[in-house]
Design a protein around this motif. Sequence first.
Motif, mmCIF file in Angstrom:
data_model
loop_
_atom_site.group_PDB
_atom_site.id
_atom_site.type_symbol
_atom_site.label_atom_id
_atom_site.label_comp_id
_atom_site.label_asym_id
_atom_site.label_seq_id
_atom_site.Cartn_x
_atom_site.Cartn_y
_atom_site.Cartn_z
ATOM 1 N N ILE A 185 -12.528 142.001 -80.142
ATOM 2 C CA ILE A 185 -11.699 143.208 -80.076
ATOM 3 C C ILE A 185 -12.292 144.300 -80.957
ATOM 4 C CG2 ILE A 185 -9.407 144.180 -80.495
ATOM 5 C CD1 ILE A 185 -8.324 141.263 -80.119
ATOM 6 N N THR A 204 -4.328 141.831 -83.065
ATOM 7 C CA THR A 204 -4.845 143.146 -82.687
ATOM 8 C C THR A 204 -5.014 144.088 -83.878
ATOM 9 O OG1 THR A 204 -3.969 142.973 -80.449
ATOM 10 C CG2 THR A 204 -4.426 145.188 -81.277
ATOM 11 N N THR A 239 -4.550 150.212 -77.195
ATOM 12 C CA THR A 239 -4.583 148.768 -77.105
ATOM 13 C C THR A 239 -3.196 148.284 -76.708
ATOM 14 O OG1 THR A 239 -3.925 148.125 -79.355
ATOM 15 C CG2 THR A 239 -6.234 148.748 -79.019
ATOM 16 N N ILE A 281 -5.153 143.170 -74.361
ATOM 17 C CA ILE A 281 -5.507 142.027 -75.199
ATOM 18 C C ILE A 281 -4.533 140.876 -74.987
ATOM 19 C CG2 ILE A 281 -5.748 141.257 -77.594
ATOM 20 C CD1 ILE A 281 -6.417 144.337 -78.154
#
Length: 273
Positions: A53, A82, A70, A12
Amino acid sequence: MTYSAIAEILVIGNEILIGDIQDTNTSWLCGLINSKGGHVARGTMLRDNVDEIAAEVERALERGADVIFTSGGLGPTADDLTLAAVAKGLGLPLEPHPEALRMVREQYDNFFARGIMAQGGLNPGREKMAWLPKGGVPLFNPGGTAPGVLVRKGRTCVISLPGVPSELKGIIEVSLREFMQQTFGDGGSLGTALRVLCNDESILEPVLGRVVPRHPGVYIKSLASTVGMTPELDITLTVTGGTASERTALLKAAVEELSRGLTEEGIGFRERA
């Protein structure tokens, strides 16, 4: 051949997708998981967008991943989204976690005492890093300030890690050592390679086309090189999962048949050192 666990990796950060930062975390995680007998089914790069996400976390759950990693987006700034996205994808609220808050405060105090940072203690941005999905467990980060987080959803574990490679590795090697051992095992991969005196994969295809289907438990792959750079290329053979004796037997059978096939086609080869 069975795997100890199946993983997916979500990387990410806008900085990855615009090319400012090179993603090395996926490569490192894939190598580690494979070496332990696990299987990485998918790696995905995502922008700093909560909805995107969260949707990818949901899709990974639906695909049946045992572990979802992640990487990135755990810091104190507004674009570090996140944990909020993971919470949304899991259908969980985001809430402050006392132990995570203690970890954050102590790391900032530690770095301040060592002259690494100009200020210790907490501020709103630092406190943000201690808001976890409900039920999440903070993971001590020995090299940074943002804790990792482990959340369980049914049979799946979602593990959120910092994007800084040294911090990601530190959390896995220190705080997740036991988890990685229990989930993926140890030493569950075996491989070798043959270096063939041929730099044209189309000439190798008749041999590979016969051998590969006969050894489904072995990943056999020819590695192309830049045309004209070398007169040779490598064929790698890898077995992941199963017992040590199963891996050895499968690899031995595949190497023997591949060697016979290359010899029959008049293609020289040697085992790569």
